[in-house]
Design an enzyme around this catalytic site. Structure first.
Site, PDB file in Angstrom:
ATOM      1  N   GLU A  39     -86.292  -9.738  57.319  1.00 47.20           N
ATOM      2  CA  GLU A  39     -85.068 -10.198  57.982  1.00 47.20           C
ATOM      3  C   GLU A  39     -85.023 -11.709  57.796  1.00 47.20           C
ATOM      4  O   GLU A  39     -85.769 -12.438  58.453  1.00 47.20           O
ATOM      5  CB  GLU A  39     -85.076  -9.861  59.473  1.00 47.20           C
ATOM      6  CG  GLU A  39     -83.765 -10.267  60.126  1.00 47.20           C
ATOM      7  CD  GLU A  39     -83.835 -10.440  61.641  1.00 47.20           C
ATOM      8  OE1 GLU A  39     -82.816 -10.270  62.303  1.00 47.20           O
ATOM      9  OE2 GLU A  39     -84.925 -10.775  62.175  1.00 47.20           O
ATOM     10  N   ASP A  77     -89.582  -8.869  61.049  1.00 47.51           N
ATOM     11  CA  ASP A  77     -88.645  -9.473  61.980  1.00 47.51           C
ATOM     12  C   ASP A  77     -88.661 -10.999  61.953  1.00 47.51           C
ATOM     13  O   ASP A  77     -89.738 -11.607  61.997  1.00 47.51           O
ATOM     14  CB  ASP A  77     -89.044  -8.993  63.388  1.00 47.51           C
ATOM     15  CG  ASP A  77     -88.086  -9.458  64.452  1.00 47.51           C
ATOM     16  OD1 ASP A  77     -86.960  -8.950  64.476  1.00 47.51           O
ATOM     17  OD2 ASP A  77     -88.461 -10.335  65.262  1.00 47.51           O
ATOM     18  N   HIS A 134     -79.188  -2.677  64.505  1.00 51.10           N
ATOM     19  CA  HIS A 134     -79.281  -2.744  65.975  1.00 51.10           C
ATOM     20  C   HIS A 134     -78.865  -4.098  66.539  1.00 51.10           C
ATOM     21  O   HIS A 134     -78.826  -4.258  67.749  1.00 51.10           O
ATOM     22  CB  HIS A 134     -80.716  -2.426  66.397  1.00 51.10           C
ATOM     23  CG  HIS A 134     -81.665  -3.499  65.961  1.00 51.10           C
ATOM     24  ND1 HIS A 134     -81.929  -3.766  64.626  1.00 51.10           N
ATOM     25  CD2 HIS A 134     -82.378  -4.413  66.661  1.00 51.10           C
ATOM     26  CE1 HIS A 134     -82.759  -4.784  64.537  1.00 51.10           C
ATOM     27  NE2 HIS A 134     -83.058  -5.197  65.759  1.00 51.10           N
ATOM     28  N   ASP A 135     -78.613  -5.069  65.677  1.00 49.02           N
ATOM     29  CA  ASP A 135     -78.193  -6.395  66.140  1.00 49.02           C
ATOM     30  C   ASP A 135     -76.715  -6.656  65.885  1.00 49.02           C
ATOM     31  O   ASP A 135     -76.233  -7.756  66.145  1.00 49.02           O
ATOM     32  CB  ASP A 135     -78.967  -7.491  65.387  1.00 49.02           C
ATOM     33  CG  ASP A 135     -80.435  -7.528  65.757  1.00 49.02           C
ATOM     34  OD1 ASP A 135     -80.776  -7.164  66.894  1.00 49.02           O
ATOM     35  OD2 ASP A 135     -81.244  -7.941  64.900  1.00 49.02           O
ATOM     36  N   ASP A 139     -91.347  -1.910  62.446  1.00 48.98           N
ATOM     37  CA  ASP A 139     -90.951  -3.300  62.618  1.00 48.98           C
ATOM     38  C   ASP A 139     -92.218  -4.120  62.777  1.00 48.98           C
ATOM     39  O   ASP A 139     -93.152  -3.688  63.454  1.00 48.98           O
ATOM     40  CB  ASP A 139     -90.095  -3.435  63.887  1.00 48.98           C
ATOM     41  CG  ASP A 139     -88.802  -4.166  63.620  1.00 48.98           C
ATOM     42  OD1 ASP A 139     -88.883  -5.352  63.271  1.00 48.98           O
ATOM     43  OD2 ASP A 139     -87.734  -3.557  63.766  1.00 48.98           O
TER      44      ASP A 139
HETATM   45  C1  GLC Z   1     -84.607  -9.958  65.180  1.00 47.78           C
HETATM   46  C2  GLC Z   1     -84.347  -8.597  65.750  1.00 47.78           C
HETATM   47  C3  GLC Z   1     -83.655  -8.751  67.063  1.00 47.78           C
HETATM   48  C4  GLC Z   1     -84.543  -9.546  67.988  1.00 47.78           C
HETATM   49  C5  GLC Z   1     -84.983 -10.855  67.353  1.00 47.78           C
HETATM   50  C6  GLC Z   1     -86.144 -11.441  68.096  1.00 47.78           C
HETATM   51  O1  GLC Z   1     -83.452 -10.648  64.897  1.00 47.78           O
HETATM   52  O2  GLC Z   1     -83.645  -7.821  64.850  1.00 47.78           O
HETATM   53  O3  GLC Z   1     -83.295  -7.533  67.635  1.00 47.78           O
HETATM   54  O4  GLC Z   1     -83.851  -9.810  69.174  1.00 47.78           O
HETATM   55  O5  GLC Z   1     -85.419 -10.698  66.029  1.00 47.78           O
HETATM   56  O6  GLC Z   1     -87.298 -10.691  67.869  1.00 47.78           O
END
Ligand code: GLC
Ligand code: CA
Length: 556
Positions: free
Chosen positions: A256, A199, A328-329, A98
């Site tokens: 993402e 991320d 994971h989200d 990540d």
């Molecule tokens: C992304 C991650 C998430 C995190 C957020 C802030 O969305 O996947 O888990 O809380 O970024 O870093």
């Protein structure tokens, strides 16, 4: 489309804290991951994405990094990380990490120095801004609730955080900071990483005027994604990042990206795109509530089908996206995308088949391959996730009872994906000999690796066959590069498509309904490649039972 090394790969996401604990402290770790590499190899995984393992205070489970060059003590050491890289490589598995560079932790040295000298060099690594008439610089609401601005102690300034206040946003306009980030990225790539999952990256471009936005809630604030949607210029920053890092290494990158502007897709994933690929979240966004989880809607089959099809047709004009059921989200896909009658091994296999054989890079999230589902949550105290607590409060403030707010969180919480991996029916599902950091899903005696491994019909063994089919020398080209063509779009409950190129035509046909449907095949079947019903043959008139899926090469 130019062919790239990662086009036909299968990826797997590990959430290290919940994967495998090797030393009984209740927290998954690198040694635990190393011990399960054989398992991943047997599953057919080519690329592993590790959620953050960097040093962190874990306010947001490692997405708040306090040292980009160190491994979190909870997870192990840099030597163990290097061992993981080596051992993975021996098994033909690449590792991507990540990359969290929209923000860091408030405990990072840069931020600590900025606080000490709010007019000094390091303050400009962040967004330190004066307030307006005793208020913060603007009215943006952070993704985790409350204002995006937090006072800088002892000054009349605020600093910007689009996530938690412990996650200050990094100032990408500052060239020196950018160079430091690039050096860090290259340091990891030099170590032998294959790339990164990147991320929250769409957020790095800010509107430096920080205007107020039309309030969208009773707090008078406006979601900060409104700035993301209105500001231009993120592409220049992303190109700078790519050219100074990934490109030189031919790295695989998956962004993402939410709230991308219309028409920007080719710039993100085209042949010379900012990234190799980005995740397709279109189906997940169907359950977005207008004000929060409390007004989110259950996913409707027809809408889901329409959305997946539309996305596939659009994306194939430019490149590949990364397809997920869950991460994971997100809550578990089986609990979210399947009606109750289908939340069983048969339905789980059907959903997996339809997703994994789409055009794109499949990302399987840990536990998906054994059919893990949402947990049963008995009280808000059982949750750990910062986002869940915020959404609980939002739901309560909107007038929901405790029980209703708990139900909302049970359905949507990120902790559904973060409960410990279910390895066996032993204590704590074989995840730890200690006390797990988050509770184990109570269904672990029914759903676990140990009970599935020897059972040919299990979800796990089905996933192995599914992955093997996608990677088989005979079919890998059509699955990696073949066109996506939807079919039977007007047949109730049926989700079906062809994957086809000049040599082959493969039909993926699934019945999401409870009752049998009759389907007139357009082409005769040449060979059935996969079935969750052990179907061996079929006439051109096919009776597809409830939750049945069939994959077949047809004579085109
Ligand atoms: C992304 C991650 C998430 C995190 C957020 C802030 O969305 O996947 O888990 O809380 O970024 O870093
Ligand atoms: Ca541990």
């Amino acid at each position: 489309m130019k062919k790239k090394w990662w086009n036909d790969k299968i990826a797997y996401q590990i959430y290290p804290k919940s994967f495998m604990d090797s030393n009984g402290d209740g927290i998954g770790d690198l040694r635990g991951i190393i011990s399960k590499l054989d398992y991943l190899q047997e599953l057919g995984i080519d690329i592993v994405w590790l959620s953050p393992v960097y040093k962190s205070p874990f306010v947001d489970q490692g997405y708040d990094i306090s040292d980009y060059y160190a491994i979190a003590e909870e997870f192990g050491t840099m030597e163990e990380f290097d061992e993981l890289l080596r051992e993975a490589k021996e098994r033909g598995i690449s590792i991507i990490m990540d990359l969290v560079i929209n923000h860091c932790s408030d405990k990072h040295e840069w931020f600590q120095k900025a606080l000490k000298e709010p007019d000094g060099e390091y303050a400009d690594y962040f967004y330190f801004r004066k307030g307006k008439n005793g208020n913060p610089p603007n009215n943006m609401r952070s993704y985790f609730g409350g204002s995006c601005w937090e006072p800088v102690p002892g000054t009349d300034k605020y600093y910007l955080h689009m996530f938690a206040k412990e996650q200050p946003d990094l100032n990408w306009e500052n060239k020196k900071l950018r160079q430091k980030l690039y050096d860090m990225v290259n340091w990891w790539l030099d170590k032998g990483l294959a790339g990164f999952r990147i991320d929250a990256i769409i957020n790095i471009k800010k509107d430096l005027d920080f205007p107020d936005y039309e309030p969208d809630g009773p707090d008078g604030l406006a979601g900060c994604w409104r700035m993301v949607e209105s500001v231009d210029g993120v592409g220049e920053l992303l190109e700078d990042l790519k050219n100074n890092t990934f490109k030189k290494y031919d790295a695989f990158t998956v962004g993402e990206v939410f709230n991308m502007k219309k028409d920007e897709l080719p710039q993100f994933i085209g042949d010379n795109g900012h990234f190799s690929t980005i995740f397709d979240f279109s189906a997940h966004c169907l359950s977005n509530g207008e004000h929060g989880w409390y007004d989110s809607k259950p996913v409707d089959f027809k809408e889901w089908r329409r959305t997946v099809i539309a996305s596939q047709l659009e994306v194939q004009k430019y490149g590949l996206e990364a397809n997920i059921i869950e991460n994971h989200d997100e809550p578990r896909g089986v609990s979210r995308f399947l009606p109750e009658y289908a939340r069983n091994p048969k339905g789980t296999k059907m959903l997996g088949t339809v997703n994994v054989l789409l055009r794109g890079i499949p990302f399987i999230y840990q536990g998906q391959e054994i059919g893990m589902q949402n947990a049963k949550w008995n009280s808000i105290d059982e949750f750990d996730d910062i986002n869940t607590i915020d959404q609980y409060n939002i739901a309560r403030e909107a007038g929901l009872t405790e029980k209703e707010a708990l139900d909302v969180c049970s359905a949507m919480s990120r902790d559904n994906a973060r409960t410990p991996f279910q390895w066996s029916d032993e204590d704590n599902a074989g995840f730890t000999t200690g006390k797990p950091w988050l509770k184990v899903n109570s269904d672990y005696k029914d759903i676990n690796v140990k009970s599935q491994i020897g059972d040919e019909d299990s979800v796990l063994n089905y996933y192995r066959r599914l992955i093997a089919l996608r990677k088989s020398s005979e079919y890998k080209d059509v699955f990696a590069y073949g066109r996506f063509e939807p079919v039977y779009e007007d047949t109730d409950n049926v989700m079906a498509y062809y994957r086809t190129d000049n040599n082959k035509r493969v039909l993926v046909l699934a019945n999401f309904g409870v009752d049998t449907v009759e389907v007139q095949l357009e082409y005769p079947i040449k060979k059935i490649l996969l079935s969750n019903e052990n179907r061996q043959e079929s006439d051109k008139t096919l009776q597809l039972s409830g939750c049945e899926v069939m994959v077949a090469e047809v004579c085109a």
